[in-house]
Design a protein around this motif. Structure first.
Motif, PDB file in Angstrom:
ATOM      1  N   VAL A 329      32.286  31.891  39.464  1.00 15.94           N
ATOM      2  CA  VAL A 329      32.131  32.313  40.855  1.00 15.94           C
ATOM      3  C   VAL A 329      33.125  31.592  41.761  1.00 15.94           C
ATOM      4  N   ALA A 330      33.404  30.319  41.466  1.00 16.10           N
ATOM      5  CA  ALA A 330      34.366  29.569  42.281  1.00 16.10           C
ATOM      6  C   ALA A 330      35.750  30.198  42.212  1.00 16.10           C
ATOM      7  N   VAL A 331      36.167  30.621  41.014  1.00 13.09           N
ATOM      8  CA  VAL A 331      37.476  31.270  40.869  1.00 13.09           C
ATOM      9  C   VAL A 331      37.519  32.566  41.671  1.00 13.09           C
ATOM     10  N   ILE A 332      36.429  33.341  41.615  1.00  8.23           N
ATOM     11  CA  ILE A 332      36.383  34.606  42.356  1.00  8.23           C
ATOM     12  C   ILE A 332      36.340  34.351  43.863  1.00  8.23           C
ATOM     13  N   THR A 333      35.502  33.386  44.260  1.00  7.08           N
ATOM     14  CA  THR A 333      35.339  33.091  45.683  1.00  7.08           C
ATOM     15  C   THR A 333      36.630  32.596  46.317  1.00  7.08           C
ATOM     16  N   LEU A 334      37.300  31.668  45.645  1.00  7.36           N
ATOM     17  CA  LEU A 334      38.483  31.041  46.221  1.00  7.36           C
ATOM     18  C   LEU A 334      39.777  31.726  45.804  1.00  7.36           C
ATOM     19  N   GLY A 335      39.669  32.834  45.090  1.00 11.09           N
ATOM     20  CA  GLY A 335      40.847  33.487  44.549  1.00 11.09           C
ATOM     21  C   GLY A 335      41.622  34.332  45.527  1.00 11.09           C
ATOM     22  N   THR A 336      41.127  34.483  46.764  1.00  9.63           N
ATOM     23  CA  THR A 336      41.833  35.294  47.753  1.00  9.63           C
ATOM     24  C   THR A 336      42.391  34.466  48.900  1.00  9.63           C
ATOM     25  N   GLY A 337      41.916  33.243  49.047  1.00  6.92           N
ATOM     26  CA  GLY A 337      42.356  32.426  50.169  1.00  6.92           C
ATOM     27  C   GLY A 337      41.657  32.763  51.465  1.00  6.92           C
ATOM     28  N   ARG A 338      40.715  33.715  51.446  1.00  4.05           N
ATOM     29  CA  ARG A 338      39.931  34.077  52.629  1.00  4.05           C
ATOM     30  C   ARG A 338      38.459  34.089  52.245  1.00  4.05           C
ATOM     31  N   THR A 339      37.601  33.619  53.125  1.00  4.18           N
ATOM     32  CA  THR A 339      36.168  33.546  52.824  1.00  4.18           C
ATOM     33  C   THR A 339      35.339  34.063  53.984  1.00  4.18           C
ATOM     34  N   THR A 340      34.126  34.539  53.656  1.00  2.28           N
ATOM     35  CA  THR A 340      33.144  34.986  54.647  1.00  2.28           C
ATOM     36  C   THR A 340      31.790  34.382  54.288  1.00  2.28           C
ATOM     37  N   VAL A 341      30.768  34.777  55.041  1.00  2.00           N
ATOM     38  CA  VAL A 341      29.425  34.250  54.791  1.00  2.00           C
ATOM     39  C   VAL A 341      28.909  34.661  53.414  1.00  2.00           C
ATOM     40  N   LEU A 342      29.375  35.792  52.882  1.00  2.62           N
ATOM     41  CA  LEU A 342      28.870  36.276  51.592  1.00  2.62           C
ATOM     42  C   LEU A 342      29.115  35.267  50.486  1.00  2.62           C
ATOM     43  N   GLN A 343      30.346  34.744  50.415  1.00  2.00           N
ATOM     44  CA  GLN A 343      30.642  33.755  49.385  1.00  2.00           C
ATOM     45  C   GLN A 343      29.787  32.509  49.544  1.00  2.00           C
ATOM     46  N   GLY A 344      29.535  32.123  50.772  1.00  2.00           N
ATOM     47  CA  GLY A 344      28.676  30.965  51.005  1.00  2.00           C
ATOM     48  C   GLY A 344      27.264  31.187  50.498  1.00  2.00           C
ATOM     49  N   ILE A 345      26.728  32.373  50.732  1.00  2.00           N
ATOM     50  CA  ILE A 345      25.362  32.690  50.285  1.00  2.00           C
ATOM     51  C   ILE A 345      25.291  32.695  48.757  1.00  2.00           C
TER      52      ILE A 345
END
Length: 361
Positions: A329-345
């Motif tokens: 999940v960390a690779v998927i979450t941080l793989g774009t360089g942009r984040t939202t609340v969804l990744q945090g949840i």
């Protein structure tokens, strides 16, 4: 945080002083219940003081050296705490290092990262950070956790332990990987860990504190961290008694130790995310996860070999699954360089699962 130019607030030095006074009293006599209660309160206050001093030092030296200061300081203290409890506890504490390191990784990569992404996303909708730096850190983290926490289950029929040569090799490999990461972060590719314009707080534009203030804060930071560990060790018998009374698994002790030691970094990272400085948050979170393994495992391995203390490093099947899920999940979450609340949840749900199955195995 408003960084001081020529002074610091009274509580920034009063709480560390109070922590050392209580710690001295606990060393001189059997601490009564009232002193233990005071120790708990002062311990939390000292953690907040440590966050303040860490941010003063970070603002003086700049990124990414500032976040590295806190990561290294906290890891040294964490290692000292684990080693001291291991020596005092004997063979019964063979799994303490594993439990604490694994708990630290789960707290950082799911709890802390999840909170930062959620808090930053709620306040700023979407945040960005340097993709190259995050992926470099994740690559090193994946190698470290696999070599130290998973591989022991497959190389020795005696159980989740390394032989002495294997243990020394794992410790050396951990040091090499962490040293290489620090070299890349601070020298070779320092730009990978700096904000890409924008997303800066008022503190970033404010003049840095004077050298005198920064040096005083660095000394007080070390004093805070040592006091936190000393008080935590003094409270450890009370913690173990509470765990026995509640009937929860002994691995909970490792979670408590990791959460306590990581609190200064966690608060600093959360503050940075809320200030739209997600790059600083990622530097703190991923850097501390790497330091936790890359420095703690070699230290406890060396102590284990020197004093003949058994050291169980291999994770159980449940924890290996949670670790694999975290890395994926960390690779998927941080793989774009942009984040939202969804990744945090998502990360917070994984962290909640870790806590639930630790308490209800």
């Amino acid at each position: 945080m408003q960084v001081p130019q020529n002074g610091m607030p009274w509580w920034a030095w009063v709480w560390p002083a109070a922590a050392w006074l209580i710690l001295g009293a606990a060393l001189l006599m059997e601490p009564p219940a009232l002193l233990l209660a005071a120790a708990g309160i002062v311990l939390v206050a000292t953690v907040f003081a440590a966050v303040f001093h860490a941010e003063v030092v970070a603002h003086r030296v700049g990124e990414p050296f500032g976040t590295l200061v806190l990561a290294l300081s906290v890891t040294v203290i964490e290692t000292a705490l684990i080693v001291s409890v291991m020596i005092a506890g004997g063979p019964e504490k063979a799994g303490l290092a594993r439990d604490t390191v694994f708990a630290a990784v789960m707290i950082i990569c799911n709890g802390l990262v999840g909170l930062c992404l959620l808090a930053g996303g709620v306040r700023h909708r979407e945040q960005g950070f340097q993709l190259q730096g995050a992926l470099a850190a994740l690559a090193v983290l994946a190698a470290l956790v696999t070599l130290t926490l998973v591989l022991p289950n497959f190389v020795n029929t005696a159980g989740p332990v390394f032989t002495v040569p294997q243990l020394l090799f794992a410790g050396a490999a951990s040091l090499v990987l962490y040293g290489a990461f620090v070299f890349v972060q601070t020298i070779r590719h320092r730009d990978y860990f700096l904000p890409e314009g924008g997303g800066q707080s008022e503190d970033d534009h404010a003049p840095p504190p004077s050298a005198r203030v920064a040096l005083a804060s660095f000394g007080l930071l070390l004093a805070c961290l040592v006091a936190v560990v000393g008080l935590a060790k003094a409270l450890n018998p009370t913690l173990e008694h509470g765990i026995a009374v509640l009937g929860v698994p002994k691995t909970v002790a490792g979670i408590v130790i990791a959460a306590l030691v990581l609190m200064p970094e966690g608060l600093a990272a959360l503050r940075a995310a809320r200030s739209d400085r997600l790059q600083t948050s990622m530097n703190l979170a991923l850097g501390s996860a790497l330091a936790t393994i890359g420095l703690t495992i070699p230290a406890v391995s060396l102590v284990s070999v020197v004093i003949g203390q058994p050291l169980a490093l291999g994770l159980g099947p449940k924890d290996q699954v949670l670790l694999a899920l975290t890395l994926l999940v960390a690779v998927i979450t941080l793989g774009t360089g942009r984040t939202t609340v969804l990744q945090g949840i998502v990360h917070l749900v994984i962290f909640a699962s870790f806590l639930f199955f630790a308490l209800m195995p």
